[in-house]
Design an enzyme around this catalytic site. Structure first.
Site, PDB file in Angstrom:
ATOM      1  N   ASN A   1      -5.192   6.153  -1.095  1.00  0.00           N
ATOM      2  CA  ASN A   1      -4.460   6.705   0.049  1.00  0.00           C
ATOM      3  C   ASN A   1      -3.946   8.109  -0.231  1.00  0.00           C
ATOM      4  O   ASN A   1      -3.650   8.869   0.693  1.00  0.00           O
ATOM      5  CB  ASN A   1      -3.316   5.773   0.452  1.00  0.00           C
ATOM      6  CG  ASN A   1      -3.850   4.532   1.155  1.00  0.00           C
ATOM      7  OD1 ASN A   1      -4.989   4.522   1.624  1.00  0.00           O
ATOM      8  ND2 ASN A   1      -3.063   3.482   1.209  1.00  0.00           N
TER       9      ASN A   1
ATOM     10  N   SER B   1       0.826  -1.209   0.000  1.00  0.00           N
ATOM     11  CA  SER B   1       0.000   0.000   0.000  1.00  0.00           C
ATOM     12  C   SER B   1       0.858   1.256   0.000  1.00  0.00           C
ATOM     13  O   SER B   1       0.366   2.335  -0.312  1.00  0.00           O
ATOM     14  CB  SER B   1      -0.933   0.009   1.215  1.00  0.00           C
ATOM     15  OG  SER B   1      -0.188  -0.149   2.390  1.00  0.00           O
TER      16      SER B   1
ATOM     17  N   GLU C   1      -6.757  -1.570  -6.695  1.00  0.00           N
ATOM     18  CA  GLU C   1      -5.986  -0.675  -7.558  1.00  0.00           C
ATOM     19  C   GLU C   1      -4.905  -1.498  -8.258  1.00  0.00           C
ATOM     20  O   GLU C   1      -4.146  -2.211  -7.595  1.00  0.00           O
ATOM     21  CB  GLU C   1      -5.311   0.422  -6.730  1.00  0.00           C
ATOM     22  CG  GLU C   1      -6.279   1.342  -6.021  1.00  0.00           C
ATOM     23  CD  GLU C   1      -5.571   2.364  -5.127  1.00  0.00           C
ATOM     24  OE1 GLU C   1      -6.087   3.478  -4.979  1.00  0.00           O
ATOM     25  OE2 GLU C   1      -4.505   2.036  -4.565  1.00  0.00           O
TER      26      GLU C   1
ATOM     27  N   HIS D   1      -3.365  -3.710  -5.391  1.00  0.00           N
ATOM     28  CA  HIS D   1      -3.579  -3.183  -4.045  1.00  0.00           C
ATOM     29  C   HIS D   1      -5.034  -3.318  -3.597  1.00  0.00           C
ATOM     30  O   HIS D   1      -5.907  -2.580  -4.054  1.00  0.00           O
ATOM     31  CB  HIS D   1      -3.142  -1.703  -3.997  1.00  0.00           C
ATOM     32  CG  HIS D   1      -3.332  -1.076  -2.652  1.00  0.00           C
ATOM     33  ND1 HIS D   1      -3.743   0.220  -2.476  1.00  0.00           N
ATOM     34  CD2 HIS D   1      -3.171  -1.588  -1.405  1.00  0.00           C
ATOM     35  CE1 HIS D   1      -3.835   0.478  -1.180  1.00  0.00           C
ATOM     36  NE2 HIS D   1      -3.495  -0.598  -0.521  1.00  0.00           N
TER      37      HIS D   1
END
Ligand code: NAI
Length: 512
Positions: A196, A125, A158, A146
């Site tokens: 994120n 991540s 992702e 991800h």
């Protein structure tokens, strides 16, 4: 080169069978994919298989999956004892400890085991997919994959294109993600990828609001839930995730972007982390938790004070009409002269500006002035929350009169101190601006940014659609007013936002 992702005989290897590896194994098996589980810790892969079988059995008990589906998925899960046993896998997904050197070493080992066309995917991540790939002899077959925790419920993955990743690899991973029942989005290898990265606005701006002493953390949470429509307030979310997790992510993305002010973390959170106030897991974060139950926070009572009359700024005529209607419904005289009388409670309706600036610009008496946020929680149904802020000079009597006026129809009101952009305007403007800059940096397509954020962060809308809903020009106006007030490049509008606002088109508009 290619891998037939739709093949009935597709086989994937999963290395690392913690929470993430288990979740990926479950959805793969449910999609009819053979899964080989490996973990360096003796017995961990077998335990993981048992856990997944238990989860599938519970789903069958509850009638969420059929007995046939349970049996079919269970038959797809195998444990292997040696990394070499992954030789037959078409794709290997790594979900081991988040350490670059350990991951690099694993990928180098895997290269000597798997077939030439086998895809090597990492669930990292926070690490660079490119740097993991660069350690390999054939970096073109390495990509990011991800997932989010818990994998079966967070239906987004992702797919990260490292600088060296071949196009067929990303295409195959996108197809694999979809076959597993997830929404798969493509992203370039950049710090935080999409989700994120996009998540930087919510927490950091809320911490700034708190740091400026504008409102208590629980009041900020109430505004973001009840006026802006978020499922959780920023401090509830920080407590749920734990500062031991979120503070390092805030710092890592900030530094990876070479101190980009938009992502600047807060010393408040750093100090709380050091103090062990991590959140739910330690029984105390911003809130206190007793046996998992959060403490109740105070609600300011509605004062009985009444304004003799109100005068409403005409800076936004359509908003002024609504404020006047609220005052009329509350039985308070509404002044219609160009300037207020000597007794009137003066109400301004700024966008991005603070109450003081709005009041001074309009030649009003700061002692009798308050501002109401008309972009959030204003027109909507009763359940929405109104936010009212005072200038540093607003008298207690006038503040109370404003509170009782806006609460007269039963709508909850948050009384806050002066803030450029109130609470919701500034936090949402930061979220939209960061989403726009992710699009500007070509990290992902506008549609994928919105899809990833809605599913990965559970925001009421993706950042670009949220900006469209509120009006790109309004978001631009908020940011420009905030940048003007604070002189902080944190609030500089992204070129993506600026151009689309100027052109009057959707923030989802790609270049033709
Ligand atoms: P975890 O710590 O629960 O599990 C990691 C597993 O990998 C352990 O069973 C450990 O024994 C095994 N392992 C460690 N080094 C190994 C090696 N060299 N070879 C084989 N097995 C090894 O970790 P978790 O939470 O499942 O995360 C795994 C990965 O997924 C990390 O890269 C993390 O960044 C990423 N990730 C985690 C998320 C989360 O919320 N936990 C979300 C998204 C990604």
């Amino acid at each position: 080169m290619s891998v037939d992702i739709q093949s009935q005989s597709l086989c994937i290897g999963i290395v690392g069978t913690g929470a993430m590896g288990r979740g990926i194994a479950q959805i793969a098996a449910q999609a009819g994919i053979r899964v080989l589980l490996f973990d360096a810790l003796h017995g961990a892969a077998a335990n993981a298989r048992e856990t997944v079988l238990g989860t599938l059995a519970k789903l069958a008990e509850k009638g969420k999956i059929s007995t046939e589906a349970l049996n079919a998925a269970s038959a797809k899960l195998d444990v292997v004892r040696r990394l070499e046993d992954l030789a037959t896998a078409h794709v290997v997904i790594e979900a081991i400890v988040e350490n670059l050197d350990v991951k690099k070493a694993l990928f180098q080992q895997l290269e000597d085991i798997v077939a030439a066309e086998c895809i090597l995917a990492t669930n990292t991540s926070s690490l660079s997919v490119t740097s993991i790939a660069a350690a390999c002899k054939r970096p073109e077959r390495v990509g990011g994959f991800h997932f989010f925790n818990p994998v079966p419920l967070m239906k987004i993955v992702e797919v990260i294109d490292g600088l060296l990743t071949a196009p067929w690899v990303a295409e195959a991973l996108l197809a694999l993600g979809r076959r597993m029942g997830h929404t798969a989005v493509a992203a370039r290898d950049t710090p935080g990828f999409i989700v994120n990265h996009a998540g930087r606005g919510f927490g950091t701006e809320a911490l700034r609001v708190l740091g400026e002493g504008i409102a208590d953390f629980w009041e900020i949470d109430r505004v973001m839930r009840e006026a802006a429509g978020f499922r959780m307030g920023p401090f509830e979310l920080l407590d749920l995730t734990g500062l031991d997790v979120s503070q390092p992510v805030m710092e890592s993305i900030y530094h990876q972007y070479y101190e980009e002010p938009r992502y600047r973390p807060s010393p408040l959170a750093a100090q709380r982390m050091v103090g062990g106030l991590l959140g739910r897991k330690t029984g105390r974060g911003f809130y206190r938790y007793a046996n998992g139950v959060v403490e109740a926070m105070p609600v300011a009572p509605v004062p009985s004070a009444r304004a003799a009359s109100v005068w409403v700024s005409q800076s936004h005529p359509e908003w002024a009409d609504i404020v006047r209607d609220i005052a009329t419904a509350a039985g308070i005289e509404v002044e219609t002269d160009y300037m207020p009388s000597g007794n009137a409670l003066c109400i301004v309706t700024p966008l991005g500006a603070d109450a003081t600036t709005a009041c001074v610009q309009q030649g009003l008496d700061a002692q009798r002035s308050v501002a109401i946020d008309c972009l959030f929680g204003f027109k909507a149904e009763k359940s929405a929350r109104r936010t009212v802020m005072s200038t540093p000079l607003t008298t207690a009597a006038m503040r109370d009169a404003a509170h009782s006026l806006f609460a007269a129809d039963g709508t909850p009101v948050s009384m806050i101190r002066d803030s450029a952009g109130f609470i919701a305007q500034r936090i949402v403007a930061c979220i939209v601006n960061i989403g726009c800059d992710i699009a500007q940096q070509r990290v992902a397509s506008p549609a994928d940014i919105d899809r990833a954020v809605s599913l990965g962060l559970g925001y009421p809308k993706g950042p670009l659609a949220f900006g469209d809903l509120l009006g790109a020009r309004n978001i631009l106006a908020i940011l420009e007013a905030m940048q003007d007030f604070y002189g902080d490049p944190r609030y500089r509008p992204s070129p993506w936002l600026k151009r689309r606002a100027l052109l009057g088109v959707s923030l989802l508009t790609e270049e033709s």
